[in-house]
Write a protein that holds these residues in place. Structure first.
Motif, short mmCIF file in Angstrom:
data_model
loop_
_atom_site.label_atom_id
_atom_site.label_comp_id
_atom_site.label_asym_id
_atom_site.label_seq_id
_atom_site.Cartn_x
_atom_site.Cartn_y
_atom_site.Cartn_z
N PRO A 80 -5.45 26.17 30.29
CA PRO A 80 -6.69 25.39 30.35
C PRO A 80 -6.75 24.29 29.28
O PRO A 80 -7.21 23.18 29.56
CB PRO A 80 -7.78 26.45 30.13
N ALA A 81 -6.26 24.59 28.07
CA ALA A 81 -6.31 23.58 27.00
C ALA A 81 -5.43 22.39 27.35
O ALA A 81 -5.82 21.23 27.15
CB ALA A 81 -5.87 24.20 25.67
N GLU A 82 -4.23 22.64 27.89
CA GLU A 82 -3.34 21.53 28.23
C GLU A 82 -3.87 20.76 29.43
O GLU A 82 -3.78 19.53 29.49
CB GLU A 82 -1.93 22.06 28.52
N ALA A 83 -4.43 21.47 30.39
CA ALA A 83 -5.02 20.79 31.54
C ALA A 83 -6.15 19.87 31.11
O ALA A 83 -6.28 18.74 31.61
CB ALA A 83 -5.52 21.82 32.55
N ARG A 84 -6.97 20.32 30.17
CA ARG A 84 -8.07 19.46 29.69
C ARG A 84 -7.52 18.20 29.05
O ARG A 84 -8.07 17.11 29.24
CB ARG A 84 -8.95 20.23 28.69
N ARG A 85 -6.46 18.34 28.28
CA ARG A 85 -5.91 17.17 27.60
C ARG A 85 -5.55 16.07 28.58
O ARG A 85 -5.87 14.90 28.38
CB ARG A 85 -4.66 17.56 26.81
N VAL A 86 -4.82 16.41 29.63
CA VAL A 86 -4.31 15.37 30.52
C VAL A 86 -5.26 15.04 31.66
O VAL A 86 -5.35 13.88 32.09
CB VAL A 86 -2.92 15.75 31.08
N PHE A 92 3.56 22.24 32.03
CA PHE A 92 2.94 22.09 33.35
C PHE A 92 3.77 22.81 34.41
O PHE A 92 4.25 22.19 35.37
CB PHE A 92 2.81 20.61 33.69
N PRO A 93 3.99 24.11 34.28
CA PRO A 93 4.93 24.79 35.17
C PRO A 93 4.53 24.77 36.64
O PRO A 93 5.41 24.77 37.52
CB PRO A 93 4.94 26.23 34.62
#
Length: 544
Positions: A32-38, A232-233
């Motif tokens: 979720p944290a990485e998804a929010r970033r991009v 982003f697997p």
């Protein structure tokens, strides 16, 4: 760490239709944290304009820091070769040539020379210059080329330092480089990690309209692919990596940080292994087929290296131009020859000439002495480096910006002489060459920091299997690294090729068929390991 691939000819490959796709286990999810970033970054509009005669180019503004998407931005440049059959287009194939610091635009524009006709018909091919590189916002650590030239003079005077005086000069210049990049170029130097480039790729994947990423990464580009796959697997359609970087060695740990990054990656050991095997094969076929052959060919190389270490070869041209051919130059040139599948031919010609020039009485049996004047001219000409063109050449700064950001490094640049000596004992000749290339990354020297660099884990399950390609005799990224990465990534596939040179692409039809077939049909059933043999095998018996 650039793959020497594009000089080889590649026939157009007619790939047969793939069988039905195989079921794959569910992928791990983007956090979720990485998804929010991009995902909070608006999808950029790409305005393509004609460039380089046959291509289209565009630039976009992306967040300098993905933790502050509304803050400062960085310009990123793209080049596209449009699909020849847009009606049957599968999507976009992003490519990266490695380096780090090499231009992906320069690779993409050459797509018609190295990709199969099927891929060129079905994919747009896009190269994105990483941050700090090429057409993207460049890292510039000095005010002008003159200041840069003065500051970096010790680093450009010799491939790596050998004497104590050279080591002190290198260390001082490295500190100047690190200090300048961490201050003058601080904002971009703090935003050049592979992590940021992988995030850029994901935003640009969305910009070209693809649900999942298709990617071909060579050499360091393999690390960019691995970072993307682990961040982003579930967004991976196809990911082929060749000349594979060991990601855990690249980033390091607090325990391994004192070892220079390429030493812990095994690059020096791989270089020595390839050289020793070539010297062994040369000895086996004898002087009739290898001019450098001797009763102990390894010992002959050792004697040549010792002579050049003791006294450089003074080359004087007819016009009075003087150049010293040094021990460091011998090792650097040898390492460069090892990157090319056919480089052994020039390598042994060079070694024979150098042996005769430094010790005329040591000519190999049944050989005649060279035309000394012609030999001198050849070595003198080689000292003229490829011109960088007018303006500011930031290649060293671009390499440093990535390597220094991604990994953990020793605390003090003063530790490098001892570390390089230890590396040279473990991997003769090449240990110091590889070790000294990252002295500018010492923590007290390169102080620019990227606060959220991804440093693992590197074993996440992707939506499609990753294709990992390893070369037995790769002198830069060892075959063992490819095997390790294939084991780390669940359900990945390994192409194991007994080829020479850095990277396997274009070294045999077996490798290229496997790679290009996978990019078209990544979910088609395939063996866990495919074994190939390179077309070029030094001193192999003649056939036919």
């Amino acid at each position: 760490m650039t793959a020497a691939l594009l000089t080889l000819a590649l026939p157009c490959l007619a790939l047969t239709p793939a069988p039905a796709t195989a079921p794959t286990p569910a992928a791990d999810r983007t956090t979720p944290a990485e998804a929010r970033r991009v995902d909070q970054v608006p999808t950029p509009a790409l305005h393509w304009t004609t460039c380089r005669q046959t291509a289209e180019c565009a630039t976009v503004q992306l967040p300098l820091d993905y933790d502050d998407p509304q803050g400062a931005s960085v310009e990123v440049a793209l080049l596209r070769i449009a699909a020849k059959d847009p009606g049957h287009r599968l999507g976009t194939l992003f490519v990266n040539p490695g380096g780090p610091g090499d231009s992906a635009q320069d690779l993409a524009v050459q797509a018609p020379q190295f990709l199969s006709e099927d891929l060129l018909e079905r994919f747009d091919v896009v190269g994105v210059d990483p941050r700090g590189v090429g057409g993207s916002r460049q890292i510039r650590c000095f005010a002008d080329p003159q200041e840069q030239s003065r500051a970096l003079a010790p680093l450009t005077a010799t491939p790596f330092p050998v004497t104590a005086d050279e080591q002190r000069a290198w260390t001082d210049a490295a500190r100047t480089l690190g200090g300048a990049c961490s201050t003058t170029a601080g904002p971009i130097a703090s935003a050049m990690s592979t992590t940021d480039d992988a995030r850029d790729l994901d935003v640009l994947r969305r910009a070209v309209g693809d649900t999942r990423l298709s990617f071909l990464g060579l050499s360091y580009g393999s690390y960019l692919g691995q970072v993307y796959a682990n961040l982003f697997p579930d967004r991976v359609r196809a990911l082929a990596i060749d000349g594979v970087v060991d990601p855990q060695a690249w980033v390091g740990t607090p325990t391994t940080a004192s070892r220079p990054v390429f030493e812990r990656m095994g690059s020096a050991a791989a270089s020595y292994r390839a050289l020793h095997e070539l010297l062994t094969r040369c000895q086996q076929v004898g002087p009739q087929r290898c001019s450098f052959a001797d009763t102990d060919t390894q010992a002959r190389f050792d004697r040549l290296a010792d002579r050049l270490r003791t006294r450089p070869l003074r080359l004087v041209a007819a016009d009075g131009t003087v150049s010293d051919y040094t021990y460091a130059r011998l090792i650097a040139d040898t390492g460069q020859r090892l990157r090319d599948p056919e480089g052994y031919r020039d390598l042994f010609a060079d070694l024979t000439d150098l042996a005769q020039l430094t010790a005329p009485g040591e000519a190999a049996p049944d050989t005649t002495g060279p035309d000394t004047a012609a030999v001198v001219r050849r070595f003198l000409l080689r000292r003229v480096e490829e011109p960088s063109g007018p303006g500011y050449d930031n290649r060293l700064e671009a390499v440093s910006g990535v390597v220094c950001a991604d990994g953990l490094h020793a605390a003090d640049a003063a530790s490098w002489p001892a570390a390089a000596d230890a590396a040279d004992r473990r991997s003769p000749y090449f240990g110091a060459l590889w070790a000294w290339s990252t002295v500018q990354c010492a923590q007290d020297t390169w102080t620019a920091r990227d606060g959220d660099v991804y440093r693992g884990p590197f074993n996440r399950r992707t939506a499609a299997p990753v294709l990992v390609v390893g070369s037995t005799w790769d002198p830069a990224t060892s075959y063992d690294s490819a095997v390790k990465v294939a084991r780390l990534l669940p359900d990945s596939r390994l192409v194991a090729s007994d080829n020479w040179g850095h990277g396997a692409l274009l070294t045999s039809g077996c490798v290229t068929d496997a790679m290009y077939g996978y990019l078209l049909h990544p979910l088609a059933p395939a063996p866990a390991t495919t074994r190939c043999r390179g077309d070029v095998q030094p001193f192999a018996p003649a056939t036919g």
